[in-house]
Design a protein around this motif. Structure first.
Motif, PDB file in Angstrom:
ATOM      1  N   SER A  58      25.555  15.028 -41.185  1.00 45.45           N
ATOM      2  CA  SER A  58      24.894  16.238 -40.703  1.00 45.45           C
ATOM      3  C   SER A  58      25.871  17.401 -40.627  1.00 45.45           C
ATOM      4  O   SER A  58      25.557  18.534 -41.023  1.00 45.45           O
ATOM      5  CB  SER A  58      24.277  15.971 -39.325  1.00 45.45           C
ATOM      6  OG  SER A  58      23.446  17.032 -38.932  1.00 45.45           O
ATOM      7  N   ARG A 209      23.083  23.035 -53.156  1.00 41.50           N
ATOM      8  CA  ARG A 209      22.167  21.931 -53.423  1.00 41.50           C
ATOM      9  C   ARG A 209      22.841  20.819 -54.220  1.00 41.50           C
ATOM     10  O   ARG A 209      22.556  19.643 -54.011  1.00 41.50           O
ATOM     11  CB  ARG A 209      20.925  22.457 -54.148  1.00 41.50           C
ATOM     12  CG  ARG A 209      20.004  23.265 -53.227  1.00 41.50           C
ATOM     13  CD  ARG A 209      18.721  23.662 -53.912  1.00 41.50           C
ATOM     14  NE  ARG A 209      18.925  24.753 -54.851  1.00 41.50           N
ATOM     15  CZ  ARG A 209      18.911  26.044 -54.509  1.00 41.50           C
ATOM     16  NH1 ARG A 209      18.729  26.398 -53.248  1.00 41.50           N
ATOM     17  NH2 ARG A 209      19.083  26.992 -55.416  1.00 41.50           N
ATOM     18  N   MET A 216      23.869  12.999 -50.367  1.00 42.49           N
ATOM     19  CA  MET A 216      22.710  12.182 -50.059  1.00 42.49           C
ATOM     20  C   MET A 216      22.545  10.989 -50.998  1.00 42.49           C
ATOM     21  O   MET A 216      21.923   9.996 -50.632  1.00 42.49           O
ATOM     22  CB  MET A 216      21.440  13.037 -50.097  1.00 42.49           C
ATOM     23  CG  MET A 216      21.419  14.168 -49.080  1.00 42.49           C
ATOM     24  SD  MET A 216      21.547  13.591 -47.367  1.00 42.49           S
ATOM     25  CE  MET A 216      19.996  12.704 -47.197  1.00 42.49           C
ATOM     26  N   GLN A 234      19.685   9.824 -44.456  1.00 45.36           N
ATOM     27  CA  GLN A 234      18.434  10.447 -44.030  1.00 45.36           C
ATOM     28  C   GLN A 234      18.500  10.847 -42.555  1.00 45.36           C
ATOM     29  O   GLN A 234      17.994  11.911 -42.169  1.00 45.36           O
ATOM     30  CB  GLN A 234      17.260   9.497 -44.278  1.00 45.36           C
ATOM     31  CG  GLN A 234      16.868   9.355 -45.736  1.00 45.36           C
ATOM     32  CD  GLN A 234      16.363  10.662 -46.334  1.00 45.36           C
ATOM     33  OE1 GLN A 234      15.724  11.472 -45.659  1.00 45.36           O
ATOM     34  NE2 GLN A 234      16.652  10.881 -47.610  1.00 45.36           N
ATOM     35  N   LEU A 237      20.440  14.083 -42.276  1.00 41.99           N
ATOM     36  CA  LEU A 237      19.614  15.225 -42.647  1.00 41.99           C
ATOM     37  C   LEU A 237      18.623  15.552 -41.538  1.00 41.99           C
ATOM     38  O   LEU A 237      18.419  16.718 -41.180  1.00 41.99           O
ATOM     39  CB  LEU A 237      18.881  14.918 -43.952  1.00 41.99           C
ATOM     40  CG  LEU A 237      17.967  16.000 -44.532  1.00 41.99           C
ATOM     41  CD1 LEU A 237      18.753  17.276 -44.839  1.00 41.99           C
ATOM     42  CD2 LEU A 237      17.277  15.489 -45.790  1.00 41.99           C
ATOM     43  N   ASP A 238      18.030  14.512 -40.962  1.00 42.56           N
ATOM     44  CA  ASP A 238      17.052  14.683 -39.891  1.00 42.56           C
ATOM     45  C   ASP A 238      17.684  15.284 -38.638  1.00 42.56           C
ATOM     46  O   ASP A 238      17.005  15.947 -37.849  1.00 42.56           O
ATOM     47  CB  ASP A 238      16.417  13.331 -39.573  1.00 42.56           C
ATOM     48  CG  ASP A 238      15.485  13.374 -38.386  1.00 42.56           C
ATOM     49  OD1 ASP A 238      14.480  14.118 -38.450  1.00 42.56           O
ATOM     50  OD2 ASP A 238      15.758  12.677 -37.390  1.00 42.56           O
ATOM     51  N   ASP A 242      16.170  22.744 -37.328  1.00 40.20           N
ATOM     52  CA  ASP A 242      15.084  23.068 -38.254  1.00 40.20           C
ATOM     53  C   ASP A 242      15.484  24.153 -39.248  1.00 40.20           C
ATOM     54  O   ASP A 242      15.159  24.074 -40.442  1.00 40.20           O
ATOM     55  CB  ASP A 242      13.836  23.506 -37.484  1.00 40.20           C
ATOM     56  CG  ASP A 242      13.189  22.353 -36.728  1.00 40.20           C
ATOM     57  OD1 ASP A 242      13.509  21.191 -37.037  1.00 40.20           O
ATOM     58  OD2 ASP A 242      12.375  22.623 -35.827  1.00 40.20           O
ATOM     59  N   GLN A 245      17.624  22.627 -41.977  1.00 41.32           N
ATOM     60  CA  GLN A 245      16.819  21.812 -42.876  1.00 41.32           C
ATOM     61  C   GLN A 245      16.047  22.702 -43.853  1.00 41.32           C
ATOM     62  O   GLN A 245      15.928  22.379 -45.036  1.00 41.32           O
ATOM     63  CB  GLN A 245      15.857  20.932 -42.071  1.00 41.32           C
ATOM     64  CG  GLN A 245      16.541  19.831 -41.290  1.00 41.32           C
ATOM     65  CD  GLN A 245      15.551  18.817 -40.727  1.00 41.32           C
ATOM     66  OE1 GLN A 245      14.549  18.501 -41.357  1.00 41.32           O
ATOM     67  NE2 GLN A 245      15.836  18.297 -39.542  1.00 41.32           N
ATOM     68  N   HIS A 248      18.250  23.942 -46.604  1.00 43.27           N
ATOM     69  CA  HIS A 248      18.524  22.881 -47.580  1.00 43.27           C
ATOM     70  C   HIS A 248      17.277  22.475 -48.358  1.00 43.27           C
ATOM     71  O   HIS A 248      17.356  21.599 -49.233  1.00 43.27           O
ATOM     72  CB  HIS A 248      19.106  21.650 -46.881  1.00 43.27           C
ATOM     73  CG  HIS A 248      20.582  21.719 -46.675  1.00 43.27           C
ATOM     74  ND1 HIS A 248      21.480  21.630 -47.718  1.00 43.27           N
ATOM     75  CD2 HIS A 248      21.331  21.867 -45.545  1.00 43.27           C
ATOM     76  CE1 HIS A 248      22.723  21.717 -47.243  1.00 43.27           C
ATOM     77  NE2 HIS A 248      22.663  21.855 -45.937  1.00 43.27           N
ATOM     78  N   GLU A 249      16.139  23.104 -48.024  1.00 44.17           N
ATOM     79  CA  GLU A 249      14.872  22.757 -48.677  1.00 44.17           C
ATOM     80  C   GLU A 249      14.680  21.253 -48.632  1.00 44.17           C
ATOM     81  O   GLU A 249      14.528  20.577 -49.658  1.00 44.17           O
ATOM     82  CB  GLU A 249      14.841  23.267 -50.119  1.00 44.17           C
ATOM     83  CG  GLU A 249      14.967  24.780 -50.219  1.00 44.17           C
ATOM     84  CD  GLU A 249      14.968  25.270 -51.647  1.00 44.17           C
ATOM     85  OE1 GLU A 249      14.992  24.430 -52.574  1.00 44.17           O
ATOM     86  OE2 GLU A 249      14.960  26.489 -51.856  1.00 44.17           O
ATOM     87  N   ARG A 250      14.701  20.728 -47.413  1.00 46.39           N
ATOM     88  CA  ARG A 250      14.679  19.278 -47.208  1.00 46.39           C
ATOM     89  C   ARG A 250      13.625  18.613 -48.088  1.00 46.39           C
ATOM     90  O   ARG A 250      12.432  18.907 -47.994  1.00 46.39           O
ATOM     91  CB  ARG A 250      14.382  18.947 -45.743  1.00 46.39           C
ATOM     92  CG  ARG A 250      14.325  17.443 -45.498  1.00 46.39           C
ATOM     93  CD  ARG A 250      14.083  17.103 -44.052  1.00 46.39           C
ATOM     94  NE  ARG A 250      14.009  15.640 -43.901  1.00 46.39           N
ATOM     95  CZ  ARG A 250      13.887  15.022 -42.737  1.00 46.39           C
ATOM     96  NH1 ARG A 250      13.841  15.721 -41.629  1.00 46.39           N
ATOM     97  NH2 ARG A 250      13.820  13.703 -42.672  1.00 46.39           N
ATOM     98  N   GLN A 256       9.785  11.138 -40.045  1.00 51.05           N
ATOM     99  CA  GLN A 256      10.818  11.271 -39.027  1.00 51.05           C
ATOM    100  C   GLN A 256      10.897  10.031 -38.138  1.00 51.05           C
ATOM    101  O   GLN A 256      11.992   9.535 -37.847  1.00 51.05           O
ATOM    102  CB  GLN A 256      10.530  12.506 -38.185  1.00 51.05           C
ATOM    103  CG  GLN A 256      11.579  12.791 -37.117  1.00 51.05           C
ATOM    104  CD  GLN A 256      11.198  13.993 -36.273  1.00 51.05           C
ATOM    105  OE1 GLN A 256      10.425  13.878 -35.332  1.00 51.05           O
ATOM    106  NE2 GLN A 256      11.722  15.145 -36.644  1.00 51.05           N
TER     107      GLN A 256
END
Length: 291
Positions: A58, A209, A216, A234, A237-238, A242, A245, A248-250, A256
């Motif tokens: 993260s 990206r 990832m 994951q 990233l979570d 917000d 995220q 990063h265009e999650r 979740q």
């Protein structure tokens, strides 16, 4: 007997992830003469393998949103060939400065300072940057520490008192000072305010990206280890706020609830595997130092 064998096998797999045997790397064990006293908050938070990996992922995803920090990785790192090695070296630095002999911890800091002093470049828009810029080092420090702490809170100590959270920033400030970062937060409120102050500088582009994809999608070992790593990626990233995220265009991933359940199960499983090993120190809850 079978359980003991399983624990040893799991511990060895994780040890191999964090230590490059070809370079003679060995596990970092807790010492009473470390830079941090064994009963401090930093020693508690930095000792859990899974939460530190989640926080590390993260933190890296947050850090690369700063164009100059991203440029430092892009221009001066072998991330394309060895992203796992980069993450492993970060883990080793944290383990050494938190738990190893104080002289070895200081030596690790001095080595990083020497490397930073040599690195500079030019951003795509023509602006120069220096990796040793105190403001860039401050961004790296605050994003790293708040990510480690938030991962610990989410997956190990959800009721952590704010006084302990503040203590974590106050204690880890000594590492930021030694690395010449400025400004340095010494409380949770100061850390959150510092992150807000950097947000106008943050960007996400094709290079962001690409590095994020490398983070990832990395593979670190056997299918079982890679499956656990996928859960951790994951969860990292979570863990992002917000707004990060969104930058990063999650991509679409596990829900979740599933991500968090998987990460919590992984953390508990690895704590079980290390229970009773030389690397284990008991806290409420039990945590362990890096293998």
């Amino acid at each position: 007997m079978a359980l003991d064998f399983a624990r040893r096998a799991i511990r060895q797999k994780i040890t191999d992830v964090f230590n490059d045997a070809d370079k003679g790397e060995r596990p970092v064990l807790r010492r009473a003469d470390a830079l941090f006293p064994p009963d401090c908050v930093a020693a508690r938070v930095n000792g859990d393998v899974v939460t530190m990996m989640i926080g590390g992922v993260s933190g890296l995803l947050l850090q690369m949103l700063h164009p100059a920090v991203l440029a430092g990785v892009w221009d001066h790192s072998d991330f394309r060939a060895d992203m796992h090695g980069r993450l492993r070296r970060t883990a080793k630095f944290i383990a050494t400065t938190t738990y190893d002999h104080a002289e070895r911890g200081q030596a690790a800091i001095d080595k990083v300072n020497r490397i930073h002093a040599k690195l500079a470049g030019v951003l795509p828009d023509g602006r120069p940057y220096r990796v040793s810029d105190p403001a860039l080092l401050a961004w790296v420090h605050v994003t790293e520490t708040i990510s480690f702490l938030d991962a610990w809170i989410r997956y190990a100590e959800p009721n952590m008192p704010m006084s302990d959270q503040d203590a974590y920033f106050a204690e880890t400030a000594r590492i930021a000072e030694a690395l010449h970062a400025d400004p340095i937060p010494r409380s949770r409120a100061e850390a959150e305010a510092l992150i807000r102050s950097y947000r106008p500088q943050l960007r996400a582009d094709a290079r962001t990206r690409e590095v994020a994809r490398m983070v990832m999608r990395q593979r670190v070992g056997s299918p079982a280890v890679d499956a656990a790593a996928g859960v951790i990626m994951q969860a990292g990233l979570d863990l992002l706020p917000d707004w990060a995220q969104a930058m990063h265009e999650r991509p679409f991933g596990p829900p979740q609830l599933l991500t968090r359940a998987g990460a919590l199960s992984t953390a508990r499983f690895i704590r079980w595997a290390f229970r009773g090993s030389p690397n284990t120190t008991v806290h409420p809850p039990e945590v362990l130092s890096y293998p």
